[in-house]
Design a protein around this motif. Structure first.
Motif, PDB file in Angstrom:
ATOM      1  N   ASN A   1      34.329  50.029  79.398  1.00 54.34           N
ATOM      2  CA  ASN A   1      34.813  51.170  80.168  1.00 54.34           C
ATOM      3  C   ASN A   1      36.122  50.828  80.872  1.00 54.34           C
ATOM      4  O   ASN A   1      37.070  51.615  80.888  1.00 54.34           O
ATOM      5  CB  ASN A   1      33.765  51.609  81.190  1.00 54.34           C
ATOM      6  N   ALA A   2      36.184  49.607  81.439  1.00 54.67           N
ATOM      7  CA  ALA A   2      37.409  49.199  82.113  1.00 54.67           C
ATOM      8  C   ALA A   2      38.515  48.887  81.113  1.00 54.67           C
ATOM      9  O   ALA A   2      39.675  49.247  81.310  1.00 54.67           O
ATOM     10  CB  ALA A   2      37.134  47.975  82.993  1.00 54.67           C
ATOM     11  N   THR A   3      38.145  48.218  80.013  1.00 49.43           N
ATOM     12  CA  THR A   3      39.137  47.843  79.016  1.00 49.43           C
ATOM     13  C   THR A   3      39.783  49.064  78.375  1.00 49.43           C
ATOM     14  O   THR A   3      40.988  49.092  78.118  1.00 49.43           O
ATOM     15  CB  THR A   3      38.489  46.966  77.930  1.00 49.43           C
ATOM     16  N   LEU A   4      38.975  50.071  78.090  1.00 44.55           N
ATOM     17  CA  LEU A   4      39.482  51.287  77.445  1.00 44.55           C
ATOM     18  C   LEU A   4      39.961  52.328  78.447  1.00 44.55           C
ATOM     19  O   LEU A   4      40.339  53.434  78.057  1.00 44.55           O
ATOM     20  CB  LEU A   4      38.385  51.890  76.561  1.00 44.55           C
ATOM     21  N   ASP A   5      39.913  51.997  79.724  1.00 44.10           N
ATOM     22  CA  ASP A   5      40.354  52.921  80.779  1.00 44.10           C
ATOM     23  C   ASP A   5      39.604  54.250  80.709  1.00 44.10           C
ATOM     24  O   ASP A   5      40.176  55.311  80.988  1.00 44.10           O
ATOM     25  CB  ASP A   5      41.863  53.179  80.680  1.00 44.10           C
TER      26      ASP A   5
END
Length: 504
Positions: free
Chosen positions: A140-144
């Motif tokens: 979720n954080a990596t793909l924004d």
């Protein structure tokens, strides 16, 4: 002179800068903290912006290596199952060829690649590339929090430790009506089974790495995995691969030929790779509609194939019937001529009367037996007609249709799959009326009443085609208010009672 390879993360001066797609490349360590290298198409070299110190990262296990042709076929299927010009996340190992094909189809492609030594220049085929272990990354954080129209998984589900957890995490990044497209090898392929049966290890068929994949899938295991993650498999395609059955067993005992033949007839044994499309449950309205349309199309295609097979078989049986009927008619005529000759001879010579009477009786008995054979041939022809009528109705008319059949009370002519058959005529109790209409006016009145009760089609089997001549008024009424759906003089004529009905 050999061309020098450029490491991923550096870019030589491009010859065709305008053809390149701006990319973001992230290298993720085991801590899930990426090192970001942004590529700017206006510059000849990247600008590195470290977000954190990367740690050593070990790539996931290498997958089994199918043939080049098999890989190309699977890639073609995956691209076909993704809508052009959509937002796509490709996740897995060796994603570059697939990413290039999807980009060529106009898709906006993001990539999570598990292989850390990807070929130089591969990233130019995607809008964004992240290299790392997807089970370690905070997706979720990596793909924004990005949402995608499709997520394509290749060489992924068989290698992650928790495939259900991986699918659950990916589900959060599916947009409205989006789905997961995945290619997964089949552990029940015939070559793998035969390796086991001959006492060998099929390890070389399953993986080329020292450590095999974490999970094996057959059709049932694949279904369970997606269901556990809250998905419904809406499409499943099989990439087949023939296998060599001439594997000598280690103990010298040959495998039974029936076993090998059975494997070659088994869809699972011929399947090397499953390609599936899965949507989150509950299914969106348009996905349910697509499924229903596909089911109806497949049902129609199966019925059409069955009808074609029945017609081909009927052609051969009709030819044989004609031959037997001609032989039968010729034999009966010959018996009749011989009987007449016997009677004439007996009349001229009374001494031959007893012997000739006995011979004539034998001829008469033979004729009776031939007549029984003739009746059997007629019954056989009618049984074949029943099968053709039922197959034609199921192929030509939609499921749920209410079908009137000029049946003379034969219930077998009403035994349709997925359609309701009614006798024509039939009484108020819903059974055969026991008689034909008195005239065309009576037939039209009965037809109008039954149509008001829900009947949508009227079938005249080949043995009842005389109705169309005898009840001329009924035929004119049908031609004026209905429409011919099927006209096959050897099988049946079928009318739709509503002109607005579309042909299937």
């Amino acid at each position: 002179m050999a061309r020098k390879k450029t490491p991923l993360g550096t870019t030589p001066t491009p010859r065709r800068t305008s053809a390149l797609r701006a990319s973001n490349i992230s290298y993720a360590g085991t801590g899930g903290q990426p090192l970001v290298a942004r590529r700017d198409v206006r510059r000849s070299a990247p600008v590195a912006e470290p977000a954190a110190e990367p740690t050593a990262w070990q790539p996931m296990n290498a997958p089994a290596r199918p043939s080049e042709a098999d890989r190309d076929a699977i890639e073609t299927t995956l691209v076909r199952l993704v809508n052009p010009h959509s937002r796509v996340l490709v996740i897995g190992r060796d994603t570059w060829p697939l990413s290039r094909s999807l980009s060529s189809a106009g898709c906006h492609v993001s990539v999570i690649e598990t292989r850390h030594d990807a070929p130089a220049g591969s990233a130019t085929f995607a809008d964004r590339v992240i290299v790392g272990d997807p089970e370690v990354l905070n997706l979720n954080a990596t793909l924004d929090g990005a949402q995608f129209d499709a997520i394509v998984a290749v060489r992924l589900l068989e290698h992650v430790r928790n495939p259900v957890g991986m699918l659950t995490a990916l589900r959060k990044h599916l947009g409205a009506d989006a789905g997961v497209v995945a290619a997964v090898p089949n552990v029940m392929h015939g070559k793998i089974r035969l390796e086991f049966l001959t006492g060998r290890s099929p390890a070389s068929l399953l993986a080329t790495a020292a450590t095999p994949p974490s999970h094996w899938y057959d059709a049932a295991a694949l279904q369970r995995t997606f269901e556990s993650a809250g998905f419904v498999i809406t499409t499943i395609e099989r990439h087949t691969e023939a296998f060599d059955a001439d594997i000598p067993p280690l103990d010298g005992t040959p495998l039974p030929s029936a076993l090998v033949d059975g494997l070659r007839r088994d869809a699972d044994a011929m399947t090397r790779t499953f390609v599936v499309v899965a949507h989150p449950f509950p299914l969106a309205a348009h996905v349910r509609l697509d499924l229903r349309v596909r089911e109806l199309t497949q049902s129609h295609d199966r019925a059409a194939e069955q009808m074609k097979a029945v017609e081909q078989r009927a052609d051969g049986l009709d030819s044989r019937y004609a031959e037997l009927k001609a032989e039968f008619d010729g034999t009966v005529s010959k018996i009749d001529r011989i009987g007449a000759d016997v009677q004439r001879v007996a009349g001229r010579d009374s001494r031959l009367q007893p012997a000739l009477t006995t011979a004539y009786q034998r001829l008469t008995n033979n004729r009776v037996q031939l007549q029984a054979i003739g009746r059997d041939l007629t019954r056989f022809q009618y049984e074949l007609l029943i099968l053709r009528v039922r197959t034609t109705v199921e192929a030509a008319l939609p499921p749920g249709a209410v079908v009137l059949v000029v049946s003379k009370g034969d219930e077998r002519l009403l035994a349709f799959n997925g359609r309701t058959g009614w006798h024509f005529l039939r009484n108020d109790n819903g059974v055969y009326a026991g008689h034909h209409p008195a005239d065309s006016a009576a037939a039209i009145a009965a037809l109008t009443r039954l149509r008001a009760n829900g009947a949508g089609y009227l079938v005249f089997p080949q043995v009842a085609l005389w109705w169309l001549d005898h009840y001329a008024g009924l035929r004119e009424h049908l031609d004026r208010h209905g429409r011919v759906v099927v006209r096959n003089e050897r099988t049946a004529v079928i009318y739709a009672l509503d002109r607005s009905e579309t042909t299937r």
